[in-house]
Design an enzyme around this catalytic site. Sequence first.
Site, PDB file in Angstrom:
ATOM      1  N   TYR A  64      -6.297   1.169 -15.492  1.00  0.00           N
ATOM      2  CA  TYR A  64      -7.281   1.663 -14.529  1.00  0.00           C
ATOM      3  C   TYR A  64      -8.036   2.788 -15.231  1.00  0.00           C
ATOM      4  CZ  TYR A  64      -4.814  -0.754 -10.705  1.00  0.00           C
ATOM      5  OH  TYR A  64      -4.242  -1.701  -9.876  1.00  0.00           O
ATOM      6  N   TYR A 112       2.468   2.063  -5.118  1.00  0.00           N
ATOM      7  CA  TYR A 112       1.962   0.906  -5.887  1.00  0.00           C
ATOM      8  C   TYR A 112       2.957  -0.248  -5.866  1.00  0.00           C
ATOM      9  CZ  TYR A 112      -0.921  -1.457  -9.326  1.00  0.00           C
ATOM     10  OH  TYR A 112      -1.747  -2.365  -9.945  1.00  0.00           O
ATOM     11  N   HIS A 115       5.659  -6.358 -14.585  1.00  0.00           N
ATOM     12  CA  HIS A 115       5.167  -5.123 -15.209  1.00  0.00           C
ATOM     13  C   HIS A 115       5.941  -3.918 -14.688  1.00  0.00           C
ATOM     14  CE1 HIS A 115       0.936  -6.594 -16.638  1.00  0.00           C
ATOM     15  NE2 HIS A 115       1.900  -7.455 -16.889  1.00  0.00           N
ATOM     16  N   PRO A 127      -9.817  -2.916  -3.151  1.00  0.00           N
ATOM     17  CA  PRO A 127      -8.893  -3.607  -4.061  1.00  0.00           C
ATOM     18  C   PRO A 127      -8.159  -2.704  -5.055  1.00  0.00           C
ATOM     19  CG  PRO A 127     -11.168  -3.970  -4.717  1.00  0.00           C
ATOM     20  CD  PRO A 127     -11.221  -3.215  -3.439  1.00  0.00           C
ATOM     21  N   LYS A 157      -3.405  -4.234  -2.646  1.00  0.00           N
ATOM     22  CA  LYS A 157      -2.492  -4.365  -1.514  1.00  0.00           C
ATOM     23  C   LYS A 157      -2.805  -5.531  -0.573  1.00  0.00           C
ATOM     24  CE  LYS A 157       0.252  -1.066  -2.391  1.00  0.00           C
ATOM     25  NZ  LYS A 157       1.336  -1.638  -3.171  1.00  0.00           N
TER      26      LYS A 157
END
Length: 407
Positions: free
Chosen positions: A217, A401, A88, A309, A313
């Site tokens: 998200y 990220y 992604h 979460p 990570k």
Amino acid sequence: MTVAIHFRLARRGARVVRTQVGIVGAGPAGLLLSHLLQLRGIDSVVLEIRSRDYVEQRVRAGVLEQGTVDTLVASGVGERLLREGMVHHGIELRFGGARHRIAFERLVPGRAITVYGQQEVVKDLIEALLKAGREVLFEVSDVTIRGADTARPQIGFTHRGRGLELDCDFVAGCDGFHGVSRDAIPPGVLRYFEKEYPFAWLGVLARVAPSSQELIYSSTDRGFALHSMRTPQVCRFYLQVRAREDIANWPDERVWSELKARLETVPGFTLATGPVLEKGVAAVRSFVAEPMQYGRLYLAGDAAHIVPPTGAKGLNLAVNDVRVLTEALSAWYRGGDTSLLEAYSATCLRRVWRAQHFSWWMTALMHRFDDYDEFDLRLQRSYQEYVARSEAAATSLAENYVGLSLS
Ligand code: APR
Ligand code: PHB
């Protein structure tokens, strides 16, 4: 003499078995450590309280940083990951009735994440270890670590009804947050840093094609929701729910209607639904034990730290710990160099704390906190808009990220 032969001896009656590194726990941390050590010619035995089937089916997170993928591929366990993992190049933040894409290809060129379930990593590692003749003992019980501060620590355990003892040079505590390794360290040695959040995550695995090509998200007045995926046919979803929520309160119909309410917040988006394969509630917490070492006992992965979460990570931190530990143990076995072992905790903790901050920050950015007043809500919305509009803020999110290189 290989460890496999040692265990054959043990089966003939010996009670004490010798290995170089005794590893407690067959999650990603313990399994990868055993695999990386084996590539350096270092013996290890992995002890796991659960069955092989249980650890291979346990559904966990599924986002791998580039560095994690590189480690798995370079060590020869990346074949299926490269074939089936979904690369992604961005994620979507959804709030205020609009989509905001965090475009990795523009913000952090050349870096991406791979979506591949943690239990798939676990399966690949177990297969590689067993093929190489390593000992991974499932369904052990009564695991106790003794003499962590001596040159010959020992792990006592029961396997198939027999009391056995592993005589080791080093012990790796890779037994997760609820394991026994941390408790083998005398009181007062470790310092704990903890944060509990007033909510949990309800995770759902469903047989349905993704409704989006990238992770979503979503922050709403009803709480947070996440649309993730595992394969082109299977999706993973999460809902923010009350802390210690009883899963019985969430029949499948309620799960879907809440996911729809929290994800169908932008024009033209419809969430596809399908049969639920698995669901459960997981606590959201931040936790660090410092230092990550006592004598010859080294803690790695969830045994030493837990992150919320939201930034995905956990697995990546576990992989980094065992990468650092492998280098340190190799240096010691090559010529007695103790410097990397002495630096182990400090080296790992730099990345742990960066991930702690990022995970806490992203959690605060996207969740609904019960005690927020109107002022707090305005601040949260302002910060969400800043991340969506500012190249600098979005780059900060993106580089954390995909994973920073810190060691
Ligand atoms: N003896 C032996 N094994 C044990 C014991 C014990 N007393 N207690 C727990 N275990 C096992 C657990 O059954 C589990 O299989 O240790 C393993 C720890 O694995 P994980 O919990 O997966 O932890 P870790 O390997 O550090 O991986 C970190 O897992 O929890 C996720 O989000 C986290 O992705 C992160 C990753
Ligand atoms: C997952 O796919 O399980 C997942 C993805 C992103 C997260 C957490 C979990 O932030």
